[in-house]
Design a protein around this motif. Structure first.
Motif, PDB file in Angstrom:
ATOM      1  N   ASN A 152       0.819  -1.213   0.000  1.00 31.11           N
ATOM      2  CA  ASN A 152       0.000   0.000   0.000  1.00 31.11           C
ATOM      3  C   ASN A 152       0.852   1.263   0.000  1.00 31.11           C
ATOM      4  O   ASN A 152       0.438   2.291  -0.561  1.00 31.11           O
TER       5      ASN A 152
ATOM      6  N   ALA B  19      -5.717   3.250  -0.180  1.00 33.91           N
ATOM      7  CA  ALA B  19      -4.477   2.543   0.181  1.00 33.91           C
ATOM      8  C   ALA B  19      -3.952   3.022   1.528  1.00 33.91           C
ATOM      9  O   ALA B  19      -3.416   2.230   2.313  1.00 33.91           O
TER      10      ALA B  19
ATOM     11  N   ASP C 255      -5.856   1.244   4.142  1.00 30.98           N
ATOM     12  CA  ASP C 255      -5.351  -0.132   4.257  1.00 30.98           C
ATOM     13  C   ASP C 255      -4.007  -0.159   4.981  1.00 30.98           C
ATOM     14  O   ASP C 255      -3.707  -1.108   5.718  1.00 30.98           O
ATOM     15  N   PHE C 256      -3.183   0.856   4.755  1.00 24.93           N
ATOM     16  CA  PHE C 256      -1.900   0.965   5.461  1.00 24.93           C
ATOM     17  C   PHE C 256      -2.142   1.095   6.965  1.00 24.93           C
ATOM     18  O   PHE C 256      -1.471   0.438   7.769  1.00 24.93           O
TER      19      PHE C 256
ATOM     20  N   SER D 206     -11.908   2.863   5.070  1.00 25.09           N
ATOM     21  CA  SER D 206     -12.030   2.052   3.855  1.00 25.09           C
ATOM     22  C   SER D 206     -13.440   2.134   3.289  1.00 25.09           C
ATOM     23  O   SER D 206     -13.630   2.310   2.076  1.00 25.09           O
TER      24      SER D 206
ATOM     25  N   SER E 291      -7.173  -6.404   3.031  1.00 27.91           N
ATOM     26  CA  SER E 291      -6.134  -5.398   2.811  1.00 27.91           C
ATOM     27  C   SER E 291      -4.973  -5.953   2.000  1.00 27.91           C
ATOM     28  O   SER E 291      -4.220  -5.187   1.389  1.00 27.91           O
TER      29      SER E 291
ATOM     30  N   ASN F 173      -6.316  -5.867  -2.013  1.00 26.87           N
ATOM     31  CA  ASN F 173      -6.508  -4.612  -2.739  1.00 26.87           C
ATOM     32  C   ASN F 173      -5.323  -4.216  -3.626  1.00 26.87           C
ATOM     33  O   ASN F 173      -5.512  -3.916  -4.808  1.00 26.87           O
ATOM     34  N   PRO F 174      -4.069  -4.187  -3.103  1.00 27.75           N
ATOM     35  CA  PRO F 174      -2.954  -3.836  -3.997  1.00 27.75           C
ATOM     36  C   PRO F 174      -2.792  -4.822  -5.159  1.00 27.75           C
ATOM     37  O   PRO F 174      -2.393  -4.417  -6.261  1.00 27.75           O
TER      38      PRO F 174
END
Length: 350
Positions: free
Chosen positions: A48, A73, A76-77, A116, A286, A289-290
């Protein structure tokens, strides 16, 4: 009289014993969750961070959609940080936490989830605006995008702080839940129902977008000489966001349903046994997603590779600089002095 008094100075063990919630972990399960969870969290933090760096460094991503994606992101981080803190403050350790420590642990999770969810909702609205105008990107200015990002985090921080601001059961133990022993069951009902409603709103928005795009495409097709270039329409970005939303709903809906059952005081549901596995499922979101960003967006994947190449080149350059600046040994000095005299020319016998 005991229920009418407040218990702010008690440890979490007191609340677990009062509400009957058994948070005991098998040692093998605890190690498995911590090891797997830690690996996931490392990937979450690195990947992220790369998404945020990609949006900042690549000018092709300087559009409202990608700014909001970078904010997703960032949430998520934060989730990765919250999961690391949770992994090593759960099981037997959770019973030793203070009330404030437990509020911090759960607050980090609630803030990251709220961020999110709010980001996905804002992205859905941004996609709706762009599709209705049949544009790849909306006309939102940087100032409005910045205000939206600030609003997302303000709402998220407030939602995460609500239990510590008073919506808890510290002064009324009869209202305590099992999964979160100092959170009121009414709060769990509000939290889970509000999030599920937002899920339904986002699904409705994307269904509306899908039907509009399908209708618009069928109208345009007879008037074009060939097929519509999908890369120049909003369709490509919509697919990316729909996959992200689908992953989010898949990973978080079971946990929200279990929270709702706990809020409704379901005695047969045995919610405590599901707690640890739902945690890993939430962590998985999480992680996904990336991967979705890089798989669905070729430009994002190319930027990732360029960033990794730059990091690799920078590391090698740093090693080379250190090697060149290292002082020579006395033996090497002697050899060099015999090889090259001070006048710069080798000695030639006369």
């Amino acid at each position: 009289m005991q229920n009418s008094s407040c218990h702010y100075n008690e440890s979490m063990s007191f609340f677990y014993n009062k509400n009957g919630g058994d948070d005991k972990w098998d040692s093998a399960q605890l190690i498995l969750v911590q090891v797997v969870g830690s690996l996931f969290c490392c990937f979450i933090l690195v990947s992220n961070a790369m998404v945020i760096a990609a949006v900042v460094t690549n000018k092709r991503f300087h559009y409202p959609f990608y700014y909001l994606l970078a904010n997703l992101a960032a949430s998520d981080f934060l989730a990765g940080i919250a999961y690391v803190y949770l992994m090593f403050n759960t099981g037997p350790v959770s019973r030793k936490l203070t009330v404030r420590g437990y509020f911090i642990r759960q607050g980090l999770l609630d803030i990251s989830l709220s961020a999110s969810l709010a980001n996905l909702l804002v992205i859905a609205l941004e996609r709706y605006i762009s599709v209705m105008n049949w544009k790849v990107h909306s006309n939102l200015t940087k100032r409005r995008v910045t205000l939206l990002i600030v609003l997302v985090w303000a709402i998220s921080i407030f939602m995460g702080a609500v239990p510590s601001l008073g919506w808890n059961c510290i002064c009324d133990l009869d209202r305590c839940s099992q999964l979160a022993p100092i959170f009121s069951r009414s709060y769990l009902i509000f939290w889970s129902v509000s999030n599920l409603v937002v899920f339904l709103v986002m699904v409705a928005i994307y269904m509306r977008i899908y039907t509009y795009v399908k209708k618009k495409t069928s109208v345009l097709m007879p008037h074009t000489s060939g097929s519509i270039n999908r890369k120049r329409t909003p369709i490509k970005l919509i697919k990316t966001v729909m996959v992200v939303l689908g992953a989010f709903v898949f990973c978080w809906t079971p946990g929200l349903v279990v929270l709702l059952l706990d809020g409704l005081n379901c005695q047969r549901c045995n919610v405590m046994k599901l707690k640890r596995w739902l945690l890993l499922l939430a962590v998985l979101n999480s992680v996904m997603n990336p991967c979705i960003y890089s798989y669905k967006d070729e430009e994002m994947w190319t930027t990732f590779k360029n960033l990794m190449r730059c990091i690799g080149n920078g590391t090698r350059r740093q090693r080379s600089t250190k090697a060149n600046s290292r002082p020579l040994s006395s033996g090497q000095d002697t050899v060099n002095s015999h090889t090259n005299p001070p006048n710069g020319r080798p000695d030639v016998p006369s």
